[in-house]
Design a protein around this motif. Structure first.
Motif, PDB file in Angstrom:
ATOM      1  N   CYS A 102     -18.610 -26.099 -14.301  1.00 13.46           N
ATOM      2  CA  CYS A 102     -18.850 -24.672 -14.154  1.00 13.46           C
ATOM      3  C   CYS A 102     -19.427 -24.096 -15.432  1.00 13.46           C
ATOM      4  CB  CYS A 102     -17.556 -23.947 -13.801  1.00 13.46           C
ATOM      5  SG  CYS A 102     -17.786 -22.158 -13.710  1.00 13.46           S
ATOM      6  N   CYS A 149     -17.092 -16.008 -12.008  1.00 15.74           N
ATOM      7  CA  CYS A 149     -18.028 -16.787 -11.201  1.00 15.74           C
ATOM      8  C   CYS A 149     -19.343 -16.047 -10.994  1.00 15.74           C
ATOM      9  CB  CYS A 149     -17.382 -17.090  -9.865  1.00 15.74           C
ATOM     10  SG  CYS A 149     -18.421 -17.972  -8.703  1.00 15.74           S
ATOM     11  N   MET A 150     -20.488 -16.762 -11.087  1.00 13.59           N
ATOM     12  CA  MET A 150     -21.748 -16.129 -10.727  1.00 13.59           C
ATOM     13  C   MET A 150     -22.353 -16.754  -9.469  1.00 13.59           C
ATOM     14  SD  MET A 150     -24.250 -17.377 -13.749  1.00 13.59           S
ATOM     15  CE  MET A 150     -24.478 -19.078 -14.176  1.00 13.59           C
ATOM     16  N   GLY A 151     -21.625 -17.661  -8.856  1.00 12.68           N
ATOM     17  CA  GLY A 151     -22.054 -18.150  -7.552  1.00 12.68           C
ATOM     18  C   GLY A 151     -23.124 -19.220  -7.592  1.00 12.68           C
ATOM     19  N   CYS A 152     -23.149 -20.043  -8.637  1.00 11.34           N
ATOM     20  CA  CYS A 152     -24.152 -21.097  -8.713  1.00 11.34           C
ATOM     21  C   CYS A 152     -23.828 -22.274  -7.803  1.00 11.34           C
ATOM     22  CB  CYS A 152     -24.328 -21.588 -10.149  1.00 11.34           C
ATOM     23  SG  CYS A 152     -22.952 -22.580 -10.770  1.00 11.34           S
ATOM     24  N   ARG A 153     -22.534 -22.432  -7.463  1.00 12.97           N
ATOM     25  CA  ARG A 153     -22.094 -23.450  -6.505  1.00 12.97           C
ATOM     26  C   ARG A 153     -22.238 -24.885  -7.021  1.00 12.97           C
ATOM     27  NH1 ARG A 153     -25.394 -20.169  -3.902  1.00 12.97           N
ATOM     28  NH2 ARG A 153     -26.862 -21.805  -3.266  1.00 12.97           N
ATOM     29  N   TYR A 154     -22.333 -25.034  -8.338  1.00  9.77           N
ATOM     30  CA  TYR A 154     -22.355 -26.394  -8.887  1.00  9.77           C
ATOM     31  C   TYR A 154     -21.026 -27.082  -8.598  1.00  9.77           C
ATOM     32  CZ  TYR A 154     -23.746 -30.006 -12.385  1.00  9.77           C
ATOM     33  OH  TYR A 154     -24.106 -31.171 -13.035  1.00  9.77           O
ATOM     34  N   LEU A 204     -19.154 -26.825  -5.910  1.00  8.47           N
ATOM     35  CA  LEU A 204     -19.198 -27.392  -4.562  1.00  8.47           C
ATOM     36  C   LEU A 204     -19.994 -28.682  -4.555  1.00  8.47           C
ATOM     37  CD1 LEU A 204     -18.824 -24.140  -3.704  1.00  8.47           C
ATOM     38  CD2 LEU A 204     -19.415 -25.073  -1.510  1.00  8.47           C
ATOM     39  N   PHE A 205     -21.062 -28.686  -5.356  1.00  4.89           N
ATOM     40  CA  PHE A 205     -21.920 -29.866  -5.383  1.00  4.89           C
ATOM     41  C   PHE A 205     -21.237 -31.024  -6.080  1.00  4.89           C
ATOM     42  CE2 PHE A 205     -25.776 -32.024  -4.866  1.00  4.89           C
ATOM     43  CZ  PHE A 205     -26.107 -32.687  -6.029  1.00  4.89           C
ATOM     44  N   ALA A 206     -20.499 -30.731  -7.168  1.00 11.84           N
ATOM     45  CA  ALA A 206     -19.983 -31.792  -8.026  1.00 11.84           C
ATOM     46  C   ALA A 206     -18.713 -32.445  -7.499  1.00 11.84           C
ATOM     47  CB  ALA A 206     -19.734 -31.238  -9.429  1.00 11.84           C
ATOM     48  N   TYR A 232     -16.836 -22.052   0.462  1.00 10.36           N
ATOM     49  CA  TYR A 232     -17.575 -20.895  -0.042  1.00 10.36           C
ATOM     50  C   TYR A 232     -17.620 -19.820   1.020  1.00 10.36           C
ATOM     51  CZ  TYR A 232     -20.778 -18.717  -3.361  1.00 10.36           C
ATOM     52  OH  TYR A 232     -21.344 -17.891  -4.295  1.00 10.36           O
ATOM     53  N   ASP A 288     -20.747 -25.715   3.012  1.00  5.35           N
ATOM     54  CA  ASP A 288     -19.887 -26.247   1.962  1.00  5.35           C
ATOM     55  C   ASP A 288     -20.316 -27.661   1.592  1.00  5.35           C
ATOM     56  OD1 ASP A 288     -16.799 -24.749   3.231  1.00  5.35           O
ATOM     57  OD2 ASP A 288     -18.462 -23.924   2.071  1.00  5.35           O
ATOM     58  N   PRO A 294     -24.300 -27.309  -0.631  1.00  7.63           N
ATOM     59  CA  PRO A 294     -24.367 -26.012  -1.301  1.00  7.63           C
ATOM     60  C   PRO A 294     -25.703 -25.752  -1.991  1.00  7.63           C
ATOM     61  CG  PRO A 294     -23.116 -27.561  -2.628  1.00  7.63           C
ATOM     62  CD  PRO A 294     -23.440 -28.274  -1.358  1.00  7.63           C
ATOM     63  N   TRP A 295     -26.446 -26.826  -2.276  1.00  3.90           N
ATOM     64  CA  TRP A 295     -27.763 -26.691  -2.912  1.00  3.90           C
ATOM     65  C   TRP A 295     -28.820 -27.211  -1.951  1.00  3.90           C
ATOM     66  CZ3 TRP A 295     -27.013 -28.837  -8.557  1.00  3.90           C
ATOM     67  CH2 TRP A 295     -26.303 -27.889  -9.299  1.00  3.90           C
ATOM     68  N   LEU A 304     -28.305 -17.399  -6.228  1.00  4.54           N
ATOM     69  CA  LEU A 304     -26.963 -17.209  -6.765  1.00  4.54           C
ATOM     70  C   LEU A 304     -26.122 -16.367  -5.820  1.00  4.54           C
ATOM     71  CD1 LEU A 304     -27.349 -16.458 -10.578  1.00  4.54           C
ATOM     72  CD2 LEU A 304     -26.335 -18.475  -9.536  1.00  4.54           C
ATOM     73  N   GLY A 305     -24.845 -16.723  -5.704  1.00  3.11           N
ATOM     74  CA  GLY A 305     -23.977 -15.942  -4.826  1.00  3.11           C
ATOM     75  C   GLY A 305     -23.643 -14.586  -5.408  1.00  3.11           C
ATOM     76  N   ARG A 306     -23.543 -14.524  -6.743  1.00  3.06           N
ATOM     77  CA  ARG A 306     -23.181 -13.280  -7.413  1.00  3.06           C
ATOM     78  C   ARG A 306     -24.167 -13.026  -8.554  1.00  3.06           C
ATOM     79  NH1 ARG A 306     -17.279 -12.930  -6.093  1.00  3.06           N
ATOM     80  NH2 ARG A 306     -16.825 -11.769  -7.989  1.00  3.06           N
ATOM     81  N   ALA A 335     -23.788 -11.259 -11.936  1.00  2.00           N
ATOM     82  CA  ALA A 335     -22.949 -11.838 -12.988  1.00  2.00           C
ATOM     83  C   ALA A 335     -23.694 -12.885 -13.802  1.00  2.00           C
ATOM     84  CB  ALA A 335     -21.700 -12.461 -12.366  1.00  2.00           C
ATOM     85  N   ILE A 350     -23.395 -36.117 -12.193  1.00  2.00           N
ATOM     86  CA  ILE A 350     -21.991 -35.912 -11.843  1.00  2.00           C
ATOM     87  C   ILE A 350     -21.658 -36.417 -10.446  1.00  2.00           C
ATOM     88  CG2 ILE A 350     -22.185 -33.603 -10.810  1.00  2.00           C
ATOM     89  CD1 ILE A 350     -19.618 -34.250 -13.498  1.00  2.00           C
ATOM     90  N   VAL A 351     -22.672 -36.815  -9.670  1.00  2.00           N
ATOM     91  CA  VAL A 351     -22.407 -37.163  -8.272  1.00  2.00           C
ATOM     92  C   VAL A 351     -22.846 -38.585  -7.911  1.00  2.00           C
ATOM     93  CG1 VAL A 351     -22.343 -34.859  -7.276  1.00  2.00           C
ATOM     94  CG2 VAL A 351     -24.549 -35.924  -7.701  1.00  2.00           C
ATOM     95  N   LYS A 383     -22.634 -39.460  -4.247  1.00  2.00           N
ATOM     96  CA  LYS A 383     -23.338 -38.609  -3.302  1.00  2.00           C
ATOM     97  C   LYS A 383     -24.836 -38.911  -3.309  1.00  2.00           C
ATOM     98  CE  LYS A 383     -21.613 -34.279  -3.174  1.00  2.00           C
ATOM     99  NZ  LYS A 383     -21.505 -32.806  -3.175  1.00  2.00           N
TER     100      LYS A 383
END
Lengths: 289, 510
Positions: free
Chosen positions: A111, A131-136, A138-140, A148, B34, B37-38, B97-99, B102, B179-180, B183
């Protein structure tokens, strides 16, 4: 500048006495009482008749594969008639799909703003305010755990945090409290490991404890009487901590940056010097090639 | 006129999709889940946008560090391309970005263990430098030439910083995927990901400079910089060879199994064949402008395919091929690209980046080139689509327990009240027990050993007490008539369900 967690449990050393859950897939009946209890404990939106149970749930009971030859210990304990009638009944197995609370969690390390952290029990916590919602995350996550809020305009990551309010009040997490089959146990990780080993020794279980070393060790341990892959758990996970995979690269970046900067400065200076000498040594400005 | 309408339509569609994302949320406009996510916005807009902007730092290095001043005209265009390319990526990021409000959090909340943190900072600083590098032209527009010159005198420093920051974040975008390991498919997962991303970014940058220089000559009437393009052609050959050797050497060195996943293999071959081998073949003979253009287009397309392979193809199998970008995702991507190109044309014209050239236009397409590009695209698309369909058909069924997904199976099965024991009159009403059939039944509806049965003592914890312990359901210490109707116990007026929770275990209220 505020600095949040350093973002790595390995760097912090981890809690002295980590606590976690032991999930016993042999006992789990798939009754989903834990899912319901989790929703209530985490103040999910009130369920309506048209809601599906798993809507917005971050603890799910995942159906695994139907496996044959299930000698259930309960059957054997009851009566001979019952045991021999049911000793080869195929029975579906279920596994718990929720945060594994890794000792050195990938989400904590990836994060960018440090919204994930380990608390004093080793549980992985999430702070939506950062949180800024990058969703790393979820990916990692190697277990695909975080969920989410895709339909929200201010979406949060939601996942099991081992009921921090209940823990603070000295209670066990909701799922462990409610499980009617005794499939979820909360306690000190060492104690749970010992309990898991004693169940395995008593017989009828796969010899490994899932989560003992996977991803560097997880707070949630799983024992099962069928192979873990049949429960839908990921196989082939490294037995080492996941964040090391990026740290091996990232830790070299300062050196890379420093040496590149020095190299560039040197190169620039050499070439400028050479051009100045060339220009000074001839009667015309040298043509650059 | 038709073309103009087309561009406007695409741009408008993109704006509409972006508006939809902000009004209704990511879930309404994208196919992200979910498990995925990317998607296109990260894999294409951000990764490709950054890779194609690599020309900026490469040319700035050549001009200001190596001191080759005569690259200035190309340099101005390359830096403008980079600036707009990063604007495209950051625009897509703000939408993805979700938010997004920020996004400034990365400035104050630090996680120095996160590759994405490093990427964010390097990109923020680099975008600032890009803006500074473009600013002398912009100041010139307003007549503030002295300001522009003052800034220009610091260019070597900015170029050096830009080179450093670009090196770091181009490679770190590859580092994100370290990191994956479970995957990302082994064709693309390698500890050398950061190096490969950096090298392919340089290759892409060289290709982009060739393309944009050629196109500004062909479409905007700028000069054809033949001398520089010849050098760029040689640089492209070197870059293609280096990337090819490192990538293929890494694949063989890791001993990957090439043949057991035909879908991913097809896309790997496309990436290496069309993006590395074919341009080398095209450049192996004489290099008239059209050949150079074709080779550069193939090289750039190869890098784009690599980014898509790493971010989308490579994880397709892990989530059971469940993701295809939505129309909204395509709309935002194409809309941003169209707007970016339009802005380039506008700024190139208003900043007078080019001396209009006199003389004939150099042909950028020859028949061989056009045929090569078209054939490459057709082979790629046909191969990818057919192989993906085959992979989906061959994928194992995700395990499902049908009982768990039929919460109304009790009613459907017509299961009523079961007499458990005539002596005590214990009965079991199915209607009150809708937690899901697998709690007590096998998939072929046989009873499980520790379900309530006629010859069991229900009060022991192993049977009814599993749930009727006062927590999950009422305890067995209250009114006996809730479960018993034998003589002496007292029958309930009807075999109605005992009082239960106000919701059943599946969440429906009673």
């Amino acid at each position: 500048m505020t600095t949040a967690s350093t973002g790595s449990a390995a760097a912090n050393g981890g809690p002295a006495e980590p606590r976690g859950l032991l999930f016993d897939a042999r006992r789990c009946r798939g009754c989903q009482a834990c899912v319901l209890a989790c929703r209530e404990a985490n103040h999910h939106e009130k369920l309506s008749p048209t809601d599906r149970l798993h809507e917005n749930a971050f603890l799910a009971i995942r159906p695994g594969q139907v496996v044959a030859a299930d000698p259930s210990p309960a059957a054997n304990a009851m009566s001979a008639a019952g045991a021999e009638a049911n000793v080869s009944t195929p029975r579906p197995r279920f596994s718990r799909k929720a945060c594994m609370h890794c000792a050195d969690a990938a989400c904590v390390s990836v994060c960018p703003v440090g919204a994930f952290s380990h608390d004093k029990d080793g549980a992985v916590r999430y702070d939506a305010a950062k949180c800024m919602g990058c969703r790393y995350c979820l990916f990692a996550c190697p277990f695909g755990v975080p969920t989410y809020e895709w339909n929200s305009l201010a979406p949060r990551v939601r996942k099991c945090e081992l009921c921090p309010e209940r823990r603070a009040a000295g209670l066990d997490p909701a799922c462990a409290t409610v499980c009617p089959a005794g499939a979820i146990t909360w306690g000190q990780r060492d104690t749970l490991v010992a309990e898991a080993r004693s169940r395995i020794t008593a017989g009828g279980y796969e010899p490994e404890i899932f989560g003992l070393e996977e991803a560097g060790g997880t707070g949630v341990l799983i024992v099962s009487d069928v192979p873990f892959a049949k429960l839908g758990l990921p196989s082939g996970l490294p037995k080492a901590s996941i964040p090391n995979l990026t740290w091996n690269y990232l830790s070299k970046v300062p050196t890379l940056a420093g040496s590149t900067a020095v190299g560039l400065a040197g190169l620039y200076w050499i070439i400028r010097r050479r051009n100045e000498l060339r220009a000074g040594g001839s009667t015309q400005t040298g043509a650059h090639s | 006129m038709i073309r103009r309408t087309l561009w406007y339509s695409i741009a408008l569609a993109g704006i509409a999709a972006a508006a939809g994302r902000f009004l209704f949320g990511l879930g309404a406009v994208t196919n992200l889940t979910d498990a995925v996510p990317w998607g296109l916005w990260v894999g294409c807009d951000i990764l490709i946008g950054v890779a194609t902007s690599a020309g900026g730092f490469a040319v700035a290095f050549v001009i200001y560090i190596l001191g080759r001043e005569h690259w200035q005209p190309i340099g101005r265009a390359a830096i403008l391309t980079a600036f707009l390319g990063y604007a495209f990526s950051v625009g897509a990021l703000m939408i993805d970005l979700g938010r997004p409000w920020a996004i400034w959090h990365a400035l104050v909340y630090w996680n120095t263990h996160s590759v994405l943190f490093e990427v964010a900072w390097c990109m923020m600083l680099y975008n600032t430098i890009l803006f500074v590098e473009v600013s002398p032209e912009i100041f010139g527009l307003f007549g503030l030439h002295s300001v522009g010159r003052r800034i220009h005198s610091f260019m070597p420093f900015f170029a050096g910083m830009g080179f450093l920051l670009s090196t770091l974040h181009q490679s770190s975008l590859g580092g994100l995927y370290l990191i994956v390991p479970g995957k990302l498919h082994e064709f693309w997962y390698t500890p050398l990901l950061p190096l490969l991303f950096f090298l392919s970014a340089v290759k892409c940058g060289i290709g982009m400079i060739i393309l944009e220089t050629s196109l500004t000559h062909g479409r905007l009437g700028g000069p054809y910089e033949a001398h520089e393009l010849k050098i760029l052609g040689r640089a492209l050959v070197i870059a293609l060879s280096v990337v090819g050797i490192v990538q293929v050497g890494d694949l063989f060195g890791r001993g990957v199994d090439f043949l057991s996943t035909p879908y991913e293999y097809t896309l790997l071959v496309a990436e290496l064949g069309l993006g590395t081998l074919l341009p080398l073949v095209v450049l192996s003979g004489p290099r008239p402008p059209a050949r150079l253009f074709t080779a550069a287009a193939l090289a750039v397309a190869g890098v784009m395919l690599n980014r898509l392979n790493v971010s989308i193809t490579g994880i397709d199998r892990w989530h059971n091929f469940s993701y295809v970008p939505s129309l909204g995702e395509f709309a935002v991507t194409l809309g941003l690209a169209v707007i970016g190109v339009a802005l380039f044309r506008l700024m190139a014209w208003s900043l007078a980046l080019y001396e209009p050239s006199t003389g004939p236009r150099v042909p950028l397409f020859d028949r061989v080139g056009a045929l090569t590009l078209t054939a490459a695209l057709a082979v790629l698309v046909a191969g990818a689509v057919s192989q993906r369909s085959a992979a989906i058909a061959a994928a194992p069924e995700v395990g499902r327990n049908e009982l768990a997904t039929r919460p109304d199976a009790v009613a459907a099965a017509g299961a009523g009240v079961v007499r458990l024991d005539t002596a005590t009159g214990a009965f079991f009403p199915h209607a009150a027990h809708t937690m899901g059939c697998p709690a007590c039944h096998t998939t072929d509806y046989r009873i499980l050993p520790d379900a309530p049965r006629p010859d069991r003592n229900g009060h022991t914890g192993a049977i009814c007490g599993r749930c009727h312990d006062g927590r999950n359901a009422f305890a067995m210490t209250g009114d006996c008539r809730l479960c018993h109707d034998a003589p002496g116990v007292g029958p309930p007026s009807d075999a109605s369900p005992p009082p239960a929770r106000d919701r059943d275990a599946l969440g429906a209220s009673r």
